[in-house]
Enzyme design. Sequence first.
Site, mmCIF file in Angstrom:
data_model
loop_
_atom_site.group_PDB
_atom_site.id
_atom_site.type_symbol
_atom_site.label_atom_id
_atom_site.label_comp_id
_atom_site.label_asym_id
_atom_site.label_seq_id
_atom_site.Cartn_x
_atom_site.Cartn_y
_atom_site.Cartn_z
ATOM 1 N N LYS A 261 34.438 146.451 72.451
ATOM 2 C CA LYS A 261 34.868 145.836 73.858
ATOM 3 C C LYS A 261 35.691 144.650 73.707
ATOM 4 O O LYS A 261 35.176 143.477 73.050
ATOM 5 C CB LYS A 261 33.659 145.373 74.524
ATOM 6 C CG LYS A 261 33.616 144.539 75.777
ATOM 7 C CD LYS A 261 34.481 145.191 77.027
ATOM 8 C CE LYS A 261 34.366 144.152 78.266
ATOM 9 N NZ LYS A 261 35.224 143.092 78.197
ATOM 10 N N ARG B 168 43.312 142.874 86.942
ATOM 11 C CA ARG B 168 42.062 143.341 87.461
ATOM 12 C C ARG B 168 41.768 142.387 88.695
ATOM 13 O O ARG B 168 41.507 143.037 89.705
ATOM 14 C CB ARG B 168 40.985 143.680 86.692
ATOM 15 C CG ARG B 168 39.730 144.375 87.652
ATOM 16 C CD ARG B 168 38.512 144.476 86.735
ATOM 17 N NE ARG B 168 38.149 143.263 86.028
ATOM 18 C CZ ARG B 168 37.522 143.259 84.795
ATOM 19 N NH1 ARG B 168 37.299 144.266 84.138
ATOM 20 N NH2 ARG B 168 37.096 141.810 84.330
ATOM 21 N N LYS C 83 30.936 155.773 76.196
ATOM 22 C CA LYS C 83 31.437 156.257 77.252
ATOM 23 C C LYS C 83 30.933 157.874 77.002
ATOM 24 O O LYS C 83 31.118 158.293 75.723
ATOM 25 C CB LYS C 83 33.048 156.425 77.352
ATOM 26 C CG LYS C 83 33.414 155.047 77.771
ATOM 27 C CD LYS C 83 35.241 154.946 77.870
ATOM 28 C CE LYS C 83 35.365 153.465 78.311
ATOM 29 N NZ LYS C 83 37.065 153.493 78.328
ATOM 30 N N GLU D 105 43.443 146.398 77.795
ATOM 31 C CA GLU D 105 43.111 145.063 77.879
ATOM 32 C C GLU D 105 44.270 144.095 77.064
ATOM 33 O O GLU D 105 44.712 144.679 75.815
ATOM 34 C CB GLU D 105 41.825 144.656 76.806
ATOM 35 C CG GLU D 105 40.933 143.508 76.922
ATOM 36 C CD GLU D 105 40.108 143.711 78.011
ATOM 37 O OE1 GLU D 105 39.530 142.334 78.543
ATOM 38 O OE2 GLU D 105 40.007 144.424 78.891
ATOM 39 N N GLU E 275 33.817 152.201 71.656
ATOM 40 C CA GLU E 275 34.902 151.640 71.544
ATOM 41 C C GLU E 275 34.664 150.113 71.610
ATOM 42 O O GLU E 275 33.755 149.698 72.298
ATOM 43 C CB GLU E 275 35.862 151.832 73.017
ATOM 44 C CG GLU E 275 36.165 153.348 73.180
ATOM 45 C CD GLU E 275 36.697 153.368 74.518
ATOM 46 O OE1 GLU E 275 37.296 152.337 75.365
ATOM 47 O OE2 GLU E 275 36.778 154.478 75.148
#
Length: 183
Positions: free
Chosen positions: A6, A27, A181, A64, A4
Amino acid sequence: YVAEPKLDGLAISLRYENGIFVQGATRGDGKRGENVTENLRTIDMIPLRLRTRQPPAVFEARGEIFMSDDAFAALNESMLAADKPAFVNPRNAAAGSLRQLDSRKTATRQLSINLYGLGEVVGVDLPDTQIGALQLLKDFGFPVNAEIESCEGIGACFDFYQSLGERRSNLGYEIDGVVFKVD
């Protein structure tokens, strides 16, 4: 593996109860974030209701917030036209836009979001894979980055990294690199 981009933005958590968006937070320090619910409601890409007939009791999606290169250029142009200082980079512009005290101002900032993970979930069976989790997010109406790929083995991961690096300047948004991941 799942590869993915970032995204260079601001990490966010969206909480839904019985399918309805009830809270959004940054966060923060990892334990406590800022409540930015009203500002998140102004972002058209964020569903206010999950796209499902049988919503889970609790569904937390993580992603995000970011600003596209075009939106960043337009914002800085408007800032300079108003004799205000321009933002240094899209990440700071997105973070500052999301933290506005007046959500009407946030609504004018052309923020985007991509979701990439799950938090607390109650009342729905979770997929066994990251690709399955991304598909669940899409099924519920969330935007997921189009560049995400499934990779078989380390060689395929390296190929994705190389390819994304070559296309980086044409993505239309800023990235910090790649996240891999285990699927």
